[in-house]
Write an enzyme that holds these catalytic residues in place. Structure first.
Site, mmCIF file in Angstrom:
data_model
loop_
_atom_site.group_PDB
_atom_site.id
_atom_site.type_symbol
_atom_site.label_atom_id
_atom_site.label_comp_id
_atom_site.label_asym_id
_atom_site.label_seq_id
_atom_site.Cartn_x
_atom_site.Cartn_y
_atom_site.Cartn_z
ATOM 1 N N GLU A 236 9.140 -7.141 -10.195
ATOM 2 C CA GLU A 236 7.904 -7.845 -9.834
ATOM 3 C C GLU A 236 8.050 -9.338 -10.120
ATOM 4 O OE1 GLU A 236 4.793 -5.707 -11.896
ATOM 5 O OE2 GLU A 236 4.691 -4.229 -10.261
ATOM 6 N N SER B 280 5.787 -5.435 -1.167
ATOM 7 C CA SER B 280 5.773 -4.036 -1.607
ATOM 8 C C SER B 280 6.113 -3.084 -0.451
ATOM 9 C CB SER B 280 4.416 -3.753 -2.246
ATOM 10 O OG SER B 280 4.428 -2.552 -2.953
ATOM 11 N N ALA B 281 5.178 -2.279 0.039
ATOM 12 C CA ALA B 281 5.478 -1.366 1.154
ATOM 13 C C ALA B 281 5.987 -2.135 2.373
ATOM 14 C CB ALA B 281 4.237 -0.549 1.518
ATOM 15 N N HIS C 170 8.887 -3.293 -6.937
ATOM 16 C CA HIS C 170 8.316 -2.979 -8.264
ATOM 17 C C HIS C 170 9.388 -2.343 -9.154
ATOM 18 C CE1 HIS C 170 4.138 -3.433 -6.711
ATOM 19 N NE2 HIS C 170 4.551 -2.755 -5.665
ATOM 20 N N GLY D 12 0.865 -1.184 0.000
ATOM 21 C CA GLY D 12 0.000 0.000 0.000
ATOM 22 C C GLY D 12 0.891 1.219 0.000
#
Lengths: 244, 244
Positions: free
Chosen positions: A200, A128-129, A165, A96
């Site tokens: 990714e 991700s985050a 990413h 997020g």
């Protein structure tokens, strides 16, 4: 006196969802390997992708973990977030917005409890985050600074920064914004720690003093003052765990 | 008592360089119109694109302004940055990294002097990061947070936020990172002010209580709780200058 063996047991995933696969589908085997015979995981939904609520985000993650036979509880459901971290069998921080996530980690005072548990060998996974905040700082996030955290210092479970990413320059682009590589080079004008550009589908698996790159791609590693380097999943990248 | 007429005289440019044109070439007429018969401009090179030095960055900007018959001095050359701002005929803040730029504006204590001079009618122009910091906060920058500024509050020359280099979603992309629109929607979960997505080649021209969109493209304007809207250069967007 003998140095205690490091017990870190960490899985850092670039993205929860690769193109054409479902949520956490591409990394299911790696998650199972990380969790072993553990039966529950504590989910930290603070990053709120797309602004969704903690409850909705936890429901999404719960579905994926229940399919693997793992119970999931959201940290926001606990009366005491610190106690929830202290008692967790394993922790998963979802993706997020990295700024929002880090601000909430500070606000709920669970930075140190998380660091302590990971030092003790509790499995940690992030996407991700959640991968970004495992690094030294959030200084190489791609996210918008939608809220102000009191520091960019992150969980520092590893002594380097991560760029999830990671995106190679588009050969035909006419867009004049900076490429990801240029941004990371600017980061190194002001910061010393290595940066791992994690494409990714890629993951970093840390076990004690060993680190392995998993997934189908190579990773782009940036060291201050050096040209960017590509490392394949079979290459030894454990030098990244040495202190900088 | 009559309210004093607002004197703001501002040109906010999305990017210094569009595809296939030279530095400040696409906005040369608009810069000339802004500066009128002024003969000098103070340049603030703090954003250091690509990590270049203040001196090298100022040399690049100087070349472009000299070709227009305007003398340019870099604020870093002045013994006293505050005095340099107070005495400037006009100010230009160039692009680069928005976090670094804002940190240096605070460190050199020129936030308030700049606000005061712009209130008094001194022409201000910015490109990219220099456009970003003219807004309410830097919360909608695309840049990496390579250094930690003491606040995200920006110059607030206008009461909204700007997203320069605004990028429409790529129709064929398989990349799972958030689109620009999604990021701005996340911003609006936590922030109230409007956001203007300014495409490359676009400019905002503020004169007192009027604001016009210049350049070949429409702008994408995001209001909290509303669907994104497209405004053409001929549309009236002066509502953006009302306080939020």
């Amino acid at each position: 006196m003998k140095k205690a063996l490091p017990k870190k047991d960490i899985l850092l995933i670039s993205t929860s969802t690769t193109h054409g696969t479902g949520y956490l589908e591409h990394c299911q085997n790696e998650i199972k390997e990380l969790l072993g015979d553990r039966k529950s995981i504590l989910f930290i939904p603070y990053a709120r992708p797309g602004g969704i609520s903690h409850t909705d985000y936890s429901a999404k993650a719960r579905e994926a973990f229940e399919a693997m036979g793992i119970r999931l509880s959201g940290v926001h459901e606990a009366e005491n977030a610190v106690a929830a971290v202290e008692q967790a069998e394993a922790v998963f921080i979802g993706g997020g917005n990295t700024f929002l996530l880090l601000r909430q980690l500070y606000a709920n005072k669970i930075i140190e409890p998380l660091q302590k548990r990971v030092e003790q060998g509790m499995p940690y996974m992030g996407t991700s985050a959640g991968t970004n905040v495992a690094g030294k700082t959030i200084g190489t996030t791609n996210d918008m600074p939608i809220v102000f955290p009191k520091s960019f210092d992150a969980l520092q479970l590893v002594p380097f920064n991560i760029n999830p990413h990671y995106l190679d320059p588009l050969p035909d682009s006419t867009h004049m914004g900076e490429t990801r590589e240029t941004r990371i080079q600017e980061f190194h004008v002001h910061n010393r720690q290595p940066v791992v550009g994690l494409r990714e589908g890629s993951m970093l698996r840390i076990k004690g003093e060993k680190i392995n790159l998993l997934g189908p791609h190579s990773a782009r590693i940036f060291l201050q003052g050096k040209l960017a380097m590509e490392f394949k999943p079979t290459d030894d990248i454990s030098f990244l765990l040495e202190a900088y």
